[in-house]
Write a protein that holds these residues in place. Structure first.
Motif, mmCIF file in Angstrom:
data_model
loop_
_atom_site.group_PDB
_atom_site.id
_atom_site.type_symbol
_atom_site.label_atom_id
_atom_site.label_comp_id
_atom_site.label_asym_id
_atom_site.label_seq_id
_atom_site.Cartn_x
_atom_site.Cartn_y
_atom_site.Cartn_z
ATOM 1 N N MET A 1 -18.016 -11.615 -11.097
ATOM 2 C CA MET A 1 -17.014 -10.597 -11.449
ATOM 3 C C MET A 1 -16.057 -10.390 -10.281
ATOM 4 O O MET A 1 -16.471 -10.349 -9.125
ATOM 5 C CB MET A 1 -17.700 -9.260 -11.784
ATOM 6 N N THR A 2 -14.749 -10.295 -10.579
ATOM 7 C CA THR A 2 -13.746 -10.064 -9.549
ATOM 8 C C THR A 2 -13.976 -8.718 -8.898
ATOM 9 O O THR A 2 -14.150 -7.707 -9.586
ATOM 10 C CB THR A 2 -12.338 -10.089 -10.176
ATOM 11 N N ARG A 3 -13.998 -8.690 -7.572
ATOM 12 C CA ARG A 3 -14.175 -7.401 -6.905
ATOM 13 C C ARG A 3 -12.901 -6.581 -7.068
ATOM 14 O O ARG A 3 -11.806 -7.117 -7.245
ATOM 15 C CB ARG A 3 -14.529 -7.597 -5.435
ATOM 16 N N PRO A 4 -13.013 -5.258 -7.009
ATOM 17 C CA PRO A 4 -11.830 -4.413 -7.172
ATOM 18 C C PRO A 4 -10.779 -4.671 -6.095
ATOM 19 O O PRO A 4 -11.114 -4.981 -4.944
ATOM 20 C CB PRO A 4 -12.397 -2.991 -7.057
ATOM 21 N N LEU A 5 -9.528 -4.523 -6.481
ATOM 22 C CA LEU A 5 -8.441 -4.498 -5.508
ATOM 23 C C LEU A 5 -8.520 -3.174 -4.771
ATOM 24 O O LEU A 5 -8.444 -2.111 -5.389
ATOM 25 C CB LEU A 5 -7.094 -4.631 -6.223
ATOM 26 N N ARG A 6 -8.720 -3.237 -3.467
ATOM 27 C CA ARG A 6 -8.885 -2.023 -2.670
ATOM 28 C C ARG A 6 -7.524 -1.594 -2.108
ATOM 29 O O ARG A 6 -6.866 -2.343 -1.377
ATOM 30 C CB ARG A 6 -9.862 -2.270 -1.527
ATOM 31 N N VAL A 7 -7.116 -0.360 -2.440
ATOM 32 C CA VAL A 7 -5.844 0.179 -1.976
ATOM 33 C C VAL A 7 -6.095 1.507 -1.270
ATOM 34 O O VAL A 7 -6.755 2.400 -1.830
ATOM 35 C CB VAL A 7 -4.851 0.387 -3.139
ATOM 36 N N GLY A 8 -5.605 1.613 -0.057
ATOM 37 C CA GLY A 8 -5.666 2.869 0.682
ATOM 38 C C GLY A 8 -4.300 3.527 0.672
ATOM 39 O O GLY A 8 -3.286 2.865 0.953
ATOM 40 N N ILE A 9 -4.242 4.800 0.342
ATOM 41 C CA ILE A 9 -2.982 5.557 0.330
ATOM 42 C C ILE A 9 -3.096 6.673 1.354
ATOM 43 O O ILE A 9 -4.016 7.499 1.274
ATOM 44 C CB ILE A 9 -2.686 6.122 -1.070
ATOM 45 N N THR A 24 -3.189 2.696 -11.502
ATOM 46 C CA THR A 24 -4.246 2.709 -12.525
ATOM 47 C C THR A 24 -3.706 2.378 -13.908
ATOM 48 O O THR A 24 -4.477 1.985 -14.790
ATOM 49 C CB THR A 24 -4.948 4.082 -12.580
ATOM 50 N N LYS A 25 -2.401 2.535 -14.104
ATOM 51 C CA LYS A 25 -1.800 2.277 -15.410
ATOM 52 C C LYS A 25 -1.096 0.933 -15.476
ATOM 53 O O LYS A 25 -0.546 0.584 -16.532
ATOM 54 C CB LYS A 25 -0.781 3.387 -15.739
ATOM 55 N N ASP A 26 -1.086 0.187 -14.384
ATOM 56 C CA ASP A 26 -0.282 -1.024 -14.338
ATOM 57 C C ASP A 26 -0.802 -2.080 -15.320
ATOM 58 O O ASP A 26 -1.979 -2.469 -15.285
ATOM 59 C CB ASP A 26 -0.269 -1.604 -12.918
ATOM 60 N N GLU A 27 0.079 -2.555 -16.180
ATOM 61 C CA GLU A 27 -0.306 -3.503 -17.220
ATOM 62 C C GLU A 27 -0.593 -4.889 -16.654
ATOM 63 O O GLU A 27 -1.437 -5.619 -17.179
ATOM 64 C CB GLU A 27 0.797 -3.572 -18.279
ATOM 65 N N THR A 28 0.119 -5.258 -15.582
ATOM 66 C CA THR A 28 -0.101 -6.578 -14.992
ATOM 67 C C THR A 28 -1.511 -6.684 -14.410
ATOM 68 O O THR A 28 -2.217 -7.677 -14.624
ATOM 69 C CB THR A 28 0.939 -6.862 -13.887
ATOM 70 N N SER A 32 -4.645 -8.999 -15.898
ATOM 71 C CA SER A 32 -5.292 -10.006 -15.051
ATOM 72 C C SER A 32 -6.781 -9.738 -14.874
ATOM 73 O O SER A 32 -7.491 -10.536 -14.251
ATOM 74 C CB SER A 32 -4.617 -10.054 -13.677
ATOM 75 N N GLY A 33 -7.243 -8.589 -15.421
ATOM 76 C CA GLY A 33 -8.658 -8.238 -15.280
ATOM 77 C C GLY A 33 -9.033 -7.776 -13.894
ATOM 78 O O GLY A 33 -10.210 -7.831 -13.512
ATOM 79 N N THR A 34 -8.025 -7.318 -13.136
ATOM 80 C CA THR A 34 -8.274 -6.870 -11.766
ATOM 81 C C THR A 34 -8.671 -5.399 -11.755
ATOM 82 O O THR A 34 -7.836 -4.527 -12.029
ATOM 83 C CB THR A 34 -7.020 -7.063 -10.893
ATOM 84 N N PRO A 35 -9.915 -5.068 -11.438
ATOM 85 C CA PRO A 35 -10.294 -3.650 -11.314
ATOM 86 C C PRO A 35 -9.695 -3.046 -10.047
ATOM 87 O O PRO A 35 -9.265 -3.765 -9.145
ATOM 88 C CB PRO A 35 -11.821 -3.701 -11.244
ATOM 89 N N LEU A 36 -9.665 -1.726 -9.999
ATOM 90 C CA LEU A 36 -9.040 -1.014 -8.884
ATOM 91 C C LEU A 36 -10.025 -0.079 -8.206
ATOM 92 O O LEU A 36 -10.893 0.502 -8.858
ATOM 93 C CB LEU A 36 -7.854 -0.186 -9.381
#
Length: 455
Positions: A1-9, A24-28, A32-36
């Protein structure tokens, strides 16, 4: 399973929270099945930034934005970590180790300087300092001596209008809000009878919204005074009135105020147009303000007439704009008070995008626009981050628990979303005996203690 895309704000005001929401709403990303997995960091124990610490306490409608921001922070993909000071507790390398991308949304927290003689005299204040004080920001002094009987406010935007209203308003009229006891006490002791607001250009060039303007005239015991002789509408002003309902409304309100009969109220709020401050008068402290009378030049800009007027005031509040603060390990445009960027992609000293580093909100574009404008701003930044996401440098230690372990190791007493809910509940309990929705907790240590106390 693809690991989540990690974003720090970095920054939990509207700009940072809207960026999280858009991710969280991004359709792209979804297609692509990329969790966040998103962490929103803030140097304060509480979220909401400008909405909590930059909006006047008697603006409940604007503060209702907190409800929408609360829903975003409640999302399972989003984690709030407060009381984490970027540049002190963490550096950019730390964030890059734990996140694939970092978005800076730290806003504008400093007053733009007033470059005229006497601006450094005691009694000459920045609007940001005053706003942070009456909004009970935990990192500013808790006492404010409101000087004089007659004071000046320099500026023609919403902040200037807010400051003028708070200075003119009776302290007891704020007892339905979330102000703290120290703010009420110091405002109760003020002796102000006259507040003078000075705008360099004309009535059609004011940057305040109609709602903010009208609220000036809704204060018990306060009379708003405008001067017809200071009105001027050049060709550009007339065109602006035709093009903008906001400007048209502002001009109509001001013109109606100018022709009405005096009310004889005990306190007066004077709106002066076409007056450019040229010197703060005084030797040991503020004793007056000198302005030059201006005239419009046909383009909506103003030029000096060579006529000067001295105003008897004992304090000056400058509300001429905010600046962002420099951020560790990032380039900084000191003149504009922003992080250099191209569509939110942060640029290094050679104007090359720093991979995986982004900016949004006022630290990206400067302090212009209302809170709602940060949505469109975040849309651009998030769009570019998503476009870059497959080529982002991957974090070497992306596990969420690894980041909180780092904070523990460094002795950072961070707060969480559940901790904020405990602060919120405590503030609401403080308001109950007084029939108020809440009363803010003032001290950082107390906020942190409440947030970190279980049960």
């Amino acid at each position: 399973m693809t690991r989540p895309l990690r974003v720090g704000i970095v920054g939990s005001g509207p700009a940072g929270i809207y960026a999280a929401d858009l991710l969280t709403k991004d359709e792209t990303l979804a297609a692509s099945g990329t969790p966040l997995s998103i962490d929103i960091l803030d140097k304060l124990p509480a979220p909401y930034g400008l909405v909590r610490y930059g909006v006047a306490p008697d603006h409940p409608r604007i503060k209702q934005i907190q409800g929408a921001l609360h829903k975003i922070l409640d999302k399972p993909e989003v984690r709030f970590l407060g009381n984490v000071n970027y540049g002190v507790d963490l550096k950019l390398d730390d964030l890059r180790r734990h996140y694939d991308a970092v978005i800076f949304a730290t806003g504008s927290d400093r007053d733009r300087p007033l470059d005229i003689p006497g601006a450094d005299l005691p009694g000459c204040h920045g609007a940001a300092d005053f706003v942070f004080w009456y909004d009970s920001h935990p990192d500013v002094p808790h006492n404010w001596h409101v000087d004089g009987t007659s004071v000046a406010v320099i500026g023609a935007g919403n902040v200037a209008v807010d400051v003028a209203r708070i200075l003119a308003k009776h302290a007891d009229d704020l007892l339905t809000t979330d102000i703290t006891d120290n703010v009420h006490r110091d405002l109760l002791n003020k002796q102000i009878t006259d507040v003078h607001v000075f705008a360099r250009r004309g009535i059609a060039q004011g940057k305040f919204t109609p709602m903010e303007l009208r609220e000036l005239d809704k204060q018990p015991g306060v009379e708003v005074i405008v001067y017809p002789e200071e009105f001027d509408l050049d060709e550009a002003s007339l065109a602006a009135i035709e093009d903008s309902n906001q400007i048209k409304t502002n001009v109509k309100v001001l013109q109606n105020w100018a022709i009405r009969d005096p009310r004889g109220a005990e306190r007066r709020l004077h709106l002066h147009f076409l007056h450019r401050p040229v010197e703060v008068l005084g030797t040991e402290r503020v004793t007056g303000l000198r302005t030059e009378v201006m005239e419009l030049d046909g383009t909506g800009n103003a030029r000096g007439t060579g006529e000067f007027v001295d105003h008897d005031v004992q304090a000056v509040y400058r509300a001429i704009g905010y600046l962002g603060s420099p951020l560790a390990d990032l380039p900084f445009d000191a003149e504009r008070g922003v992080v250099p960027n191209d569509g939110g992609r942060v640029l290094d000293i050679e104007d090359t995008p720093m991979r995986g580093v982004y900016a949004t909100g006022w630290i990206k574009r400067g302090p212009v626009g209302l809170i709602g404008h940060t949505k469109g701003d975040a849309l651009e930044t998030v769009g570019n981050l998503v476009a870059d996401h497959e080529a982002l440098p991957r974090a070497t230690d992306p596990a969420p628990e690894s980041f909180t372990r780092l904070l523990h190791e460094r002795g950072v007493p961070f707060t969480t979303w559940e901790g904020w809910k405990r602060i919120e509940a405590h503030e609401e309990s403080l308001g109950v005996p007084h029939g108020r929705k809440r009363v803010k907790v003032l001290a950082r240590d107390e906020m942190t203690q409440i947030a970190r106390t279980e049960g």
